[in-house]
Design a protein around this motif. Structure first.
Motif, PDB file in Angstrom:
ATOM      1  N   UNK A  25       0.806  -1.211   0.000  1.00 30.97           N
ATOM      2  CA  UNK A  25       0.000   0.000   0.000  1.00 30.97           C
ATOM      3  C   UNK A  25       0.843   1.267   0.000  1.00 30.97           C
ATOM      4  N   UNK A  26       1.999   1.232   0.693  1.00 32.55           N
ATOM      5  CA  UNK A  26       2.818   2.444   0.813  1.00 32.55           C
ATOM      6  C   UNK A  26       4.275   2.061   1.007  1.00 32.55           C
ATOM      7  N   UNK A  27       5.137   2.565   0.147  1.00 37.02           N
ATOM      8  CA  UNK A  27       6.576   2.402   0.334  1.00 37.02           C
ATOM      9  C   UNK A  27       7.053   3.374   1.408  1.00 37.02           C
ATOM     10  N   UNK A  28       8.140   3.053   2.095  1.00 39.61           N
ATOM     11  CA  UNK A  28       8.695   4.008   3.056  1.00 39.61           C
ATOM     12  C   UNK A  28       9.346   5.171   2.319  1.00 39.61           C
ATOM     13  N   UNK A  29       9.610   6.281   3.038  1.00 39.07           N
ATOM     14  CA  UNK A  29      10.218   7.445   2.401  1.00 39.07           C
ATOM     15  C   UNK A  29      11.705   7.264   2.160  1.00 39.07           C
ATOM     16  N   UNK A  30      12.319   6.259   2.782  1.00 36.89           N
ATOM     17  CA  UNK A  30      13.719   5.930   2.531  1.00 36.89           C
ATOM     18  C   UNK A  30      13.904   4.438   2.770  1.00 36.89           C
ATOM     19  N   UNK A  31      15.011   3.912   2.294  1.00 38.48           N
ATOM     20  CA  UNK A  31      15.287   2.493   2.466  1.00 38.48           C
ATOM     21  C   UNK A  31      15.458   2.183   3.957  1.00 38.48           C
ATOM     22  N   UNK A  32      14.692   1.214   4.489  1.00 40.56           N
ATOM     23  CA  UNK A  32      14.793   0.891   5.915  1.00 40.56           C
ATOM     24  C   UNK A  32      16.167   0.322   6.283  1.00 40.56           C
ATOM     25  N   UNK A  33      16.501   0.444   7.557  1.00 41.01           N
ATOM     26  CA  UNK A  33      17.734  -0.145   8.076  1.00 41.01           C
ATOM     27  C   UNK A  33      17.409  -0.809   9.410  1.00 41.01           C
ATOM     28  N   UNK A  34      17.382  -2.127   9.518  1.00 44.52           N
ATOM     29  CA  UNK A  34      17.757  -3.077   8.468  1.00 44.52           C
ATOM     30  C   UNK A  34      16.673  -3.188   7.399  1.00 44.52           C
ATOM     31  N   UNK A  35      17.073  -3.625   6.220  1.00 45.21           N
ATOM     32  CA  UNK A  35      16.192  -3.731   5.067  1.00 45.21           C
ATOM     33  C   UNK A  35      16.023  -5.203   4.706  1.00 45.21           C
ATOM     34  N   UNK A  36      15.266  -5.922   5.514  1.00 42.33           N
ATOM     35  CA  UNK A  36      15.128  -7.359   5.297  1.00 42.33           C
ATOM     36  C   UNK A  36      13.673  -7.799   5.353  1.00 42.33           C
ATOM     37  N   UNK A  37      13.381  -8.857   4.626  1.00 45.08           N
ATOM     38  CA  UNK A  37      12.093  -9.547   4.648  1.00 45.08           C
ATOM     39  C   UNK A  37      12.322 -10.929   5.245  1.00 45.08           C
TER      40      UNK A  37
END
Length: 160
Positions: free
Chosen positions: A37-49
């Protein structure tokens, strides 16, 4: 045959998926497409699924790098302040690395803090940073695109 989606319920950053049939183990790969529905405004840290089933989960795996710029900095030629009787012109050097390609004919918008004023017909220079090596596998045409030949860049103030 095969598994079909029965339900997909999202809560914040978690999707709970129900399938009509199970998934078979043993080397068979699967592909999921999940609407976000919505991407974050910047790449998350940590950036994992992670994937989870019956209390067991996968090792975290790398997520999506959000369209953005990395290694950004702004360096002014002067830090002098303008006054009501004297405007101080300045040239700022902005360095960045795009996460994704900007296409030919694409537009790059630079938004400075509201207190700065960019002229309607602004001056702009663009070059590959001296610490960056061009990919030597690029064709001559691709290198011309990467090297920003005179006339390739236009700068206009934006009043939106």
């Amino acid at each position: 045959g095969g598994a079909e989606l029965q339900a997909c319920k999202g809560t914040n950053n978690i999707a709970r998926i129900t399938l009509t049939e199970g998934l078979q183990a043993g080397g068979r790969g699967y592909l999921f497409r999940l609407s976000v529905l919505k991407n974050p405004d910047k790449t998350p840290d940590p950036n994992t699924f992670m994937l989870e089933y019956a209390g067991e989960c996968s090792e975290p795996f790398e997520g999506v790098t959000i369209w953005a710029f990395e290694n950004t900095s702004v360096v002014p030629t002067t830090t002098a302040t303008s006054t009501s009787s004297l405007d101080i012109w300045n040239t700022v050097t902005i360095t960045f690395s795009p996460v994704n390609d900007l296409p030919n004919g694409g537009h790059l918008r630079i938004t400075a803090p509201a207190e700065f004023l960019v002229p309607t017909e602004c001056e702009f220079e663009l070059a590959v940073h001296e610490d960056t090596e061009l990919n030597s596998t690029l064709t001559t045409a691709e290198q011309a695109y990467a090297e920003f030949i005179d006339g390739d860049v236009a700068c206009e103030g934006d009043d939106t």
